[in-house]
Design a protein around this motif. Structure first.
Motif, mmCIF file in Angstrom:
data_model
loop_
_atom_site.group_PDB
_atom_site.id
_atom_site.type_symbol
_atom_site.label_atom_id
_atom_site.label_comp_id
_atom_site.label_asym_id
_atom_site.label_seq_id
_atom_site.Cartn_x
_atom_site.Cartn_y
_atom_site.Cartn_z
ATOM 1 N N LYS A 181 10.768 -74.969 -23.916
ATOM 2 C CA LYS A 181 10.487 -76.297 -24.473
ATOM 3 C C LYS A 181 9.701 -76.211 -25.785
ATOM 4 C CE LYS A 181 10.607 -78.638 -20.011
ATOM 5 N NZ LYS A 181 9.774 -79.208 -18.929
ATOM 6 N N TRP A 191 4.760 -64.914 -33.960
ATOM 7 C CA TRP A 191 6.042 -64.949 -33.247
ATOM 8 C C TRP A 191 7.094 -64.237 -34.095
ATOM 9 C CZ3 TRP A 191 6.366 -66.137 -28.279
ATOM 10 C CH2 TRP A 191 5.326 -66.885 -27.717
ATOM 11 N N LEU A 222 3.329 -71.967 -19.779
ATOM 12 C CA LEU A 222 3.623 -72.155 -21.192
ATOM 13 C C LEU A 222 4.076 -70.838 -21.810
ATOM 14 C CD1 LEU A 222 3.626 -74.244 -23.415
ATOM 15 C CD2 LEU A 222 1.154 -73.959 -23.636
ATOM 16 N N TYR A 223 3.525 -69.739 -21.311
ATOM 17 C CA TYR A 223 3.887 -68.402 -21.817
ATOM 18 C C TYR A 223 4.053 -67.476 -20.620
ATOM 19 C CZ TYR A 223 2.023 -70.594 -25.982
ATOM 20 O OH TYR A 223 1.794 -71.476 -26.991
ATOM 21 N N TRP A 236 10.120 -71.881 -14.959
ATOM 22 C CA TRP A 236 8.861 -71.482 -15.606
ATOM 23 C C TRP A 236 7.636 -71.919 -14.818
ATOM 24 C CZ3 TRP A 236 7.610 -69.118 -20.491
ATOM 25 C CH2 TRP A 236 8.712 -68.457 -21.053
ATOM 26 N N ARG A 274 10.109 -75.405 -28.971
ATOM 27 C CA ARG A 274 11.287 -75.106 -29.788
ATOM 28 C C ARG A 274 10.970 -74.130 -30.920
ATOM 29 N NH1 ARG A 274 14.100 -80.473 -29.150
ATOM 30 N NH2 ARG A 274 15.261 -80.058 -27.237
ATOM 31 N N ASP A 311 9.279 -71.597 -30.958
ATOM 32 C CA ASP A 311 9.199 -70.193 -30.551
ATOM 33 C C ASP A 311 10.481 -69.715 -29.874
ATOM 34 O OD1 ASP A 311 6.617 -70.325 -31.519
ATOM 35 O OD2 ASP A 311 5.737 -70.698 -29.555
ATOM 36 N N GLN A 312 11.493 -70.557 -29.883
ATOM 37 C CA GLN A 312 12.774 -70.124 -29.338
ATOM 38 C C GLN A 312 13.284 -68.945 -30.151
ATOM 39 O OE1 GLN A 312 15.135 -73.684 -29.566
ATOM 40 N NE2 GLN A 312 14.703 -74.294 -27.475
ATOM 41 N N THR A 372 0.877 -77.154 -21.573
ATOM 42 C CA THR A 372 1.732 -77.899 -22.511
ATOM 43 C C THR A 372 1.274 -77.870 -23.967
ATOM 44 O OG1 THR A 372 0.530 -79.984 -22.194
ATOM 45 C CG2 THR A 372 2.403 -79.568 -20.723
ATOM 46 N N ARG A 373 -0.016 -77.589 -24.229
ATOM 47 C CA ARG A 373 -0.524 -77.845 -25.593
ATOM 48 C C ARG A 373 -1.429 -76.739 -26.127
ATOM 49 N NH1 ARG A 373 -1.145 -84.426 -26.141
ATOM 50 N NH2 ARG A 373 0.923 -84.875 -25.323
ATOM 51 N N MET A 374 -1.152 -75.530 -25.742
ATOM 52 C CA MET A 374 -2.017 -74.426 -26.162
ATOM 53 C C MET A 374 -1.193 -73.379 -26.908
ATOM 54 S SD MET A 374 -4.258 -71.868 -23.711
ATOM 55 C CE MET A 374 -2.814 -70.981 -23.074
ATOM 56 N N TYR A 375 -1.696 -72.928 -28.023
ATOM 57 C CA TYR A 375 -1.053 -71.802 -28.700
ATOM 58 C C TYR A 375 -1.266 -70.520 -27.888
ATOM 59 C CZ TYR A 375 -0.057 -74.501 -32.900
ATOM 60 O OH TYR A 375 0.446 -75.422 -33.783
ATOM 61 N N VAL A 376 -0.365 -69.582 -28.100
ATOM 62 C CA VAL A 376 -0.438 -68.317 -27.366
ATOM 63 C C VAL A 376 -1.705 -67.547 -27.719
ATOM 64 C CG1 VAL A 376 0.843 -66.921 -29.052
ATOM 65 C CG2 VAL A 376 1.032 -66.393 -26.590
ATOM 66 N N ALA A 413 7.637 -67.733 -25.002
ATOM 67 C CA ALA A 413 7.168 -69.110 -24.835
ATOM 68 C C ALA A 413 8.168 -69.881 -23.982
ATOM 69 C CB ALA A 413 7.019 -69.784 -26.187
ATOM 70 N N ASN A 414 7.650 -70.836 -23.239
ATOM 71 C CA ASN A 414 8.508 -71.768 -22.506
ATOM 72 C C ASN A 414 9.563 -72.316 -23.484
ATOM 73 O OD1 ASN A 414 9.437 -74.374 -21.393
ATOM 74 N ND2 ASN A 414 7.880 -73.992 -19.833
ATOM 75 N N LEU A 452 4.118 -77.111 -30.983
ATOM 76 C CA LEU A 452 3.209 -76.047 -31.391
ATOM 77 C C LEU A 452 3.767 -75.301 -32.604
ATOM 78 C CD1 LEU A 452 2.478 -74.900 -27.730
ATOM 79 C CD2 LEU A 452 0.815 -75.942 -29.271
#
Lengths: 636, 636
Positions: B530, B632, A600-601, A596, B532, B534-535, B301-305, B527-528, B324
Motif C-alpha cells: 500500500k 529505497w 508496514l515493513y 501483511w 506506493r 516503495d513498490q 500506517t504512517r511511519m517511515y522505515v 514495504a507494505n 510516505l
C-alpha cells in the motif's frame, strides 16, 4: 529544395471506419459545438468592439495577462476548421455564421489596416508595443489561415482581402527599412500562414514577410528588450526571464544557430514548421539543416512515447533532456498537432520514414487523445499517468487546443500522400480513395484496410496514361517483418526499402494491386534509461497505437498492476467498446497487502498474485467512468 | 499502573565506541556551539527585553508568524541539554552562561509570575489571547525542563523557583474553575515537563495541571475557536483550517477518543508521551488504551522505515495512510526524538518489545541522522531520498531540532534500562556500565559489546545481596535466530521470550555472565504494497541500522542502481570511514544507455550491467561530499 508536395485533403476521401468516424464526429458535433462556445463564452461578442468593453470573462492573472488577448486566434482557427468542413460539404448555416464574423471583422478593421479586437476594444493606444507577450501577429496568422480556408471552400474572398490589407499594414510597420520596427512575433504562427498565402496566391511578398520574421528572430540587440524598455519596463521583469529568458519564445539566438529544442512547446513546433516551409520554398539549406538538428534533438531527448511534447506546465514547454514526468506531463494537444505539421513539412524536403513515423505517432496518440469520443470534450494536457483526477473539459479559458484538433481532423486526409517527380508517396494508412495529380498526370489510389486495427493493406492503383513511376510506401518503424506483394507476387521488402519507404517502380496499370502487410504484433516499448521516470516500466504498442491501463478495464488499482517481462501480450478485438477497438491483454501480477497482518515493513517480499491486465489505446482513454490511468506499466 | 521506571542516565556510563563518540561530540562540540548560536542569532538578546525591541531576525511570514515567538523554548531546551552535560561533568563556563540566563529570566518575570520574552518584549497586552498559535505554554514547558535539568546537575534552584512561580500563574489563569480560561497548549509539551516536575518534587498539583491540559483538550465548544472570536478573528481563517482544522494540534476531539494519528507530528508525539506519562502516574486505563491504539496506528500506517514521522512539509505532519514519499519526506528530527520519548513511556506501562523496537529504530536512524558527524550541522527534514540538494545546515530559523538531538544524546544512557519489581530490563545495547537500583537493591550491570556493529553482547551482573530476580533482555524484532548463554550454558531463547523480551530468572551471583548473540545478517526490508512510493523497491538493514546508497560510495548515479532480488548482501567493516563503520555491499546492476544509439524509445529492453553497490548507515549520510542518496533501492 521542395521535392514533394502533400495532396490536398479534398482529394482524399476517407472510407475506412477509423477516420470516417473521427471526421464525421468533428464535422457534425465538434465544429458546430465550438461555434456555440465562441458565442456563449464571449469570443464573438468581442467582434462588436463595444464601448465600454464588457467585463473580462477571463480575469487577468498576477502578471496582468488574460487569454482574451488572443481570442482573435480562436475565432480564426474555428473559421479554418469550419472552412475545411465546408470543403467536405457546404453548409448554409455555417457559412452564414462565418460571413457574419467576416462582416464584423471588415467593419472593425482600422483605416490603416490594423485589426486586433483586444487592442481596438481595450487599449488601442498600446498596439504594437508588446510583441513579446501580446500575440498580435499570432492572432493575425490564425485569422489569415481561416481566411484562406474559407476562400478555398467558398471562393468568397472578403476575409482574405481584409487580411491582405492587414498584412500590408504589418509589412509597413515591421522590417529592416528605415523607420520600421524590427519586430517579430512573440508567439510564432503567422509565418506558417504567410507561406500558405504565398502558396495560394504566388504573391512573393508574403513569403518574404515570413522569411523576415524568421531571420530577424533572436538577433541582438533583442527586439523584445528594446520594446520592453520603450514601454518603461525592465526586461528582467519578464515573467519567463527565469526560464532562460528568451528561450521561452525561441528567440534566445538566431534560429539558424539553434540546436536545442527549448521553451514553449507550441511556439517551438510552429516555428520549426515555418522554418521547414521556408527551407522548401527558398531552397535554404541552412534552415533545413537547423530543422534536422532540432528534429533529432527533440525526438531523441524530449519527446513522450505518445508523441507528446513539453513536460512542464510552468512554461508550457521543454525543460531538460530526458525530463519526461508522466503524472505531471503537460504535453499540450496543440504541441502534438504542431508536430504533425512540422513532420509533414519535413516530408516535403526528404522522404524519410523518421518524419512519417513521428507524424503517425503524434497523430494516433498525443494529438487524437485531445478530443473526446463525443467530439465535445477536450484535453489541454495529455498526461501519461493520472490518479483519476485528470478529466476532459467542455471548454477552456485558453481554448487553443480545441480548434487545433478540429482543424487537424477536418483536414486529416491531407497528411496521407505526397507527390513528387514521378513519385507517389504514402505516409499514413487508413481506407481511402485518392485522386492524385502527379505533375499533371492523374493517379487514382484506392486503399482498402481496417487500419489502425489491422496492418493488412490493399492498395489498387489506376494511373492515367502510361510510363513508370515510383510508389513509395511508408514502412513504419514499428512494422518489423513487413511483407508485400504486387498482383500476388512477393516483393523483397527489405531490399527495396530505404529510409523507411518501400519503393515499387513500374509502369503501373489499372489492375495493379499492392498488398502490404504491416504485422501488428503487440509489443513492449522501453524508454532510454536516462528517462528516470520510466525506469522499471514498460509500455505497450500495437501498430501505431500506444496503449494504456485504464482503471475501468482492470480489477485492481492501476498503480498496483505489474507486467512481468515474461508475460505474453494478446490482442483482442472488442466489438463492445467504442464501435469496436482492439485491446491488449496480458497475464500480469499484483502484490497482495492482505498477508501483511497490518505490518508496514517486513523482511519477506510481497506475495505476487496473478491478474489479467487489459490495456486500451491511449487516444481513447477518459471517455468512460473516471479513474486512474497509466501509459508506463510497472515491470518488476 | 506504572510497572517500570527508566534508569537515570547518570547511572549508565557509556563505554562502547559508538555512543561514546556521539556523546563526546555533543558534550564538547554541539552544546558549546549551540550556545554560540543562541548568542549570534539573537535569542539571548531577547532576554534583555529591549525597548524598543530590536528588528526581527526572523521576518514574519504571510500569516504574521515568526519563529521568534518560541525562542524561549530554544533557550530552555539548550539549558536542558547543557544541564545533562553538566551531570556528565561540571563546567564553570557553561554554568556561568546558564546562571546569567537565569538571572535575566528572573529579572524579566512579571509580578504575577508571567514570563514570556516575546510577549513581554513586543505585545504584552496580547498575552494569553492566542494559545492556538503562539506557543506560550510550550515555551513554559521547555524552560521548565531546562530548570529541572539544571537543578539536578547543580542543585541551584533559582530557575526552578522562577518556573514554579510561573506555573502558579498559569494554574490561576487556566482551569475549569470560575473565571478561569479553559485553555490548553496549541503546541503540546508542557504536560511532559509538568510530569517531570511532579516526579522530581512529588508536588501533585503539577501532575493535576498536566492532566487538566490533556483532559480539556479537544472539548467543545472549542477553546481555540472561542479565543479566535474573542480576538475578533474568524476561526475559519485559521491557517491550518484546511488541514482538518484542529487536527493540526490534535485537539479535533478529546484525546481519549482519538484513534488516528493526525496533524503536526511533533505536537502529536509530545502529546502521546504525556498521555502515557499520565496513564502511568494516574493509573488511567483509558489513556493507556488510547496510547496503544495510536501507537498501533502510526507504526502500521504512517511511519517511515527509518523511524521518521510526518511526511508533509505543509503541516509538518501526517497526511493519509501509507503516504510516505521519500524525496519530499519531512520526517522532522524532533518527531523521531519525540517518538523515542513516547516509546520510553510506553515501556513504563508494558514491557513489550514493539516499543523497544521502534525506540531503537528511531534512535539509530531517524533521530541520529539529524546531527552531523562534526556535531555542528543538522537536518531538520530527514528525507529518504535526495537528488543531492538536501544538505545539512549550521543553524535554522526554527532551531527546535538542534537542541532536541543534543538533549537526547546527552542523556542517551537513560533509555537503556528499566527497573521494576524484581526486574531489570534492558531495552538498548551498547557497551556500558550501569548502577541500577531495583527497589533499593543495587545491581551493577556491565555490558561489553561493539553494538550496533556487532550483535555479540556480554552482560556481567553483580547484584547486591541475594534473592531471585528477572533479567529481561530485549530481543529486537530484526534479530532472527538470537542465541544466549548463561555462564556458558545455552538458554532456549525462543521458549523464554515473550513480547520481545528474553526473561532469565535466577538468584544472580556476582560472577554471572550472560552472552547474547543477536545475529546481524544484512537483510532486505520491503514495504507494505500500500506504500506506493516503495513498490518495486527494497531497503537494507543490518541490526538496528537502516542503510542507504550514498553517491560518494557508488560508481553510478544512485537513481540508476538496481539491487536484484537474488543478489547476496555482504557486510564489510570499513576502518577507513568515520572511525570505523560497517558498510553493506551487493552485486547490483545498472542499465546502460550507451547501446541506445541516441534512441529515446525502443522495443528491446535496456541491457543490464553489473555494478557493486555500497550502502552506508542512513544516520551517517551527508557527512561527505554532496550527492544523491536513496534509502529505497530499485529492485527490478
Amino acid at each position: 529544395m521542395r521535392k514533394f508536395a502533400p495532396v490536398d485533403f479534398t482529394k482524399v476521401s476517407l472510407t475506412g471506419a477509423f477516420w470516417r468516424e473521427r471526421l464525421e464526429t468533428v464535422l457534425t458535433r465538434t465544429i458546430p459545438s465550438q461555434y456555440e462556445k465562441l458565442e456563449s463564452e464571449g469570443l464573438l461578442e468581442s467582434l462588436a468592439l463595444l464601448d465600454p468593453p464588457p467585463a473580462l470573462r477571463i480575469p487577468r492573472n498576477a502578471q496582468g495577462f488574460t487569454t482574451q488577448f488572443f481570442w482573435d486566434s480562436d475565432i480564426g482557427k474555428w473559421i479554418e476548421a469550419a472552412g475545411y468542413a465546408l470543403r467536405h460539404r457546404r453548409d448554409a448555416t455555417i457559412e452564414a455564421q462565418i460571413d457574419d464574423i467576416v462582416d464584423k471583422l471588415e467593419a472593425a478593421q482600422m483605416k490603416d489596416g490594423y485589426l486586433n479586437l483586444w487592442y481596438q476594444g481595450h487599449e488601442i493606444e498600446n498596439r504594437w508595443t508588446n510583441l513579446r507577450d501580446r500575440h498580435e501577429l499570432y492572432n493575425c496568422g490564425h485569422l489569415l489561415e481561416g481566411a484562406i480556408a474559407y476562400f478555398q471552400a467558398t471562393g468568397r474572398r472578403k476575409m482574405l482581402d481584409v487580411m491582405e490589407r492587414y498584412l500590408d499594414h504589418i509589412r509597413t510597420t515591421f522590417g529592416t527599412g528605415e523607420g520600421q520596427k524590427r519586430g517579430y512575433p512573440g508567439h510564432q504562427e503567422i509565418e506558417i500562414a504567410l507561406v500558405k498565402l504565398y502558396r495560394l496566391t504566388g504573391d512573393k511578398k508574403q513569403l518574404d514577410l515570413a522569411a523576415y520574421f524568421i531571420n530577424e528572430r533572436g538577433r541582438e540587440p533583442h527586439y523584445f528588450d528594446i520594446e520592453a524598455v520603450a514601454r518603461g519596463d525592465d526586461p528582467k521583469n519578464y515573467h519567463f526571464y527565469r526560464f532562460g529568458n528568451h528561450q521561452y519564445s525561441q528567440s534566445h539566438k538566431p534560429v539558424r544557430e539553434q540546436d536545442k529544442v527549448v521553451g514553449h512547446a507550441v511556439r517551438a513546433m510552429y516555428m520549426y514548421t515555418a522554418m521547414a516551409d521556408l527551407a522548401a520554398e527558398l531552397g535554404d539549406a541552412e534552415l533545413k539543416r537547423a530543422c534536422e538538428v532540432l528534429w533529432n534533438d527533440v525526438t531523441s531527448t524530449r519527446m513522450y512515447v505518445t508523441g507528446g511534447f513539453g513536460p512542464s506546465a510552468s512554461n508550457e514547454g521543454f525543460t531538460t533532456d530526458y525530463d519526461l514526468p508522466n503524472d505531471t506531463a503537460y504535453a499540450e494537444t496543440c504541441a502534438s498537432v504542431a508536430m504533425i505539421f512540422w513532420a509533414q513539412r519535413m516530408l516535403n524536403l526528404d522522404l524519410d520514414g523518421k518524419y512519417a513515423d513521428i507524424m503517425e505517432l503524434a497523430l494516433f496518440n498525443g494529438a487524437l487523445s485531445g478530443l473526446s469520443r463525443d467530439g465535445e470534450h477536450y484535453f489541454y494536457e495529455n498526461k501519461l499517468e493520472s490518479d483519476g483526477s485528470h478529466r476532459r473539459w467542455p471548454w477552456h479559458p485558453c481554448p487553443c487546443c480545441t480548434m487545433n484538433v478540429s482543424r487537424l481532423v477536418a483536414s486529416i486526409g491531407g497528411y496521407f500522400y505526397s507527390v513528387g517527380e514521378n513519385v507517389v508517396a504514402v505516409h499514413l494508412y487508413g481506407g481511402n480513395r485518392a485522386d492524385l495529380d502527379m505533375d499533371g498526370r492523374k493517379v487514382r489510389v484506392e486503399e482498402t484496410s481496417n487500419y489502425p486495427w489491422s496492418g493488412r493493406i490493399r492498395i489498387a492503383l489506376d494511373p492515367e496514361g502510361s510510363g513508370a513511376f515510383d510508389l513509395k510506401l511508408h514502412i513504419p518503424g514499428w512494422a518489423e517483418g513487413a511483407t508485400a506483394t504486387i498482383n500476388g507476387e512477393k516483393i523483397d521488402v527489405a531490399a527495396n526499402t530505404r529510409s523507411g519507404y518501400l519503393t515499387i517502380s513500374r509502369d503501373w496499370r489499372a489492375s495493379d494491386v499492392v498488398e502490404l502487410d504491416l504485422p501488428m504484433h503487440p509489443h513492449r516499448v522501453f524508454a532510454n534509461p536516462k528517462v528516470r521516470m520510466d525506469q522499471d516500466r514498460v509500455t505497450l504498442k500495437r501498430g501505431p497505437l500506444v496503449y494504456c491501463l485504464e482503471q475501468v478495464d482492470n480489477p485492481i488499482a492501476v498503480p498496483d498492476l505489474v507486467l512481468p517481462r515474461s508475460a505474453g501480450i494478446a490482442a483482442r478485438e472488442r466489438a463492445d467498446l467504442f464501435d469496436g477497438i482492439t485491446v491488449l491483454e496480458a497475464e500480469g501480477v499484483t502484490v497482495a497487502a492482505d498477508d501483511w497482518n497490518g505490518d508496514l515493513y517486513r523482511a519477506t517480499p510481497p506475495t505476487p498474485q496473478p491478474v489479467t491486465l487489459t490495456a486500451v489505446p491511449y487516444y481513447i482513454w477518459a471517455n468512460r467512468e473516471p479513474g486512474p490511468m497509466a501509459v508506463w506499466i510497472r515491470e518488476n
